[in-house]
Design a protein around this motif. Structure first.
Motif: not given
Length: 96
Positions: A12-20, A76-94
């Protein structure tokens, strides 16, 4: 490998994907897209095309447990890797 990475915000952390995305790009990752994903407690990495070096890089950089890596082979995937950010990343990242 230059794997094409998509970062999805699973919190629920806003803009987490774009800042990551900015953070990962500054670290040399090839992030091509961001968006919202299902809500998760722990960050997951999903590999669609077989990218062991990218996976190791993300695990080390983001301090993700190797048990949170999933392989769903789809050449056939358009992307190779997906990172699905969780609460652990929202609460503790560098990120600044």
């Amino acid at each position: 490998e230059q794997a094409r990475i998509t970062v999805l915000n699973g919190t629920f952390a806003g803009a987490l994907a774009s800042t990551t995305q900015d953070y990962l790009k500054n670290q040399g990752a090839n992030v091509i897209a961001t968006g919202d994903g299902e809500k998760v407690t722990y960050t997951r990495v999903i590999d669609y095309t077989g990218n062991p070096y990218t996976l190791r890089y993300l695990v080390d950089l983001m301090k993700i447990t190797p048990y949170s890596i999933f392989s769903e082979y789809d050449p056939t995937s358009q992307v190779d890797v997906v990172v699905l950010l969780g609460d652990d990343w929202a609460g503790n990242n560098p990120m600044p």
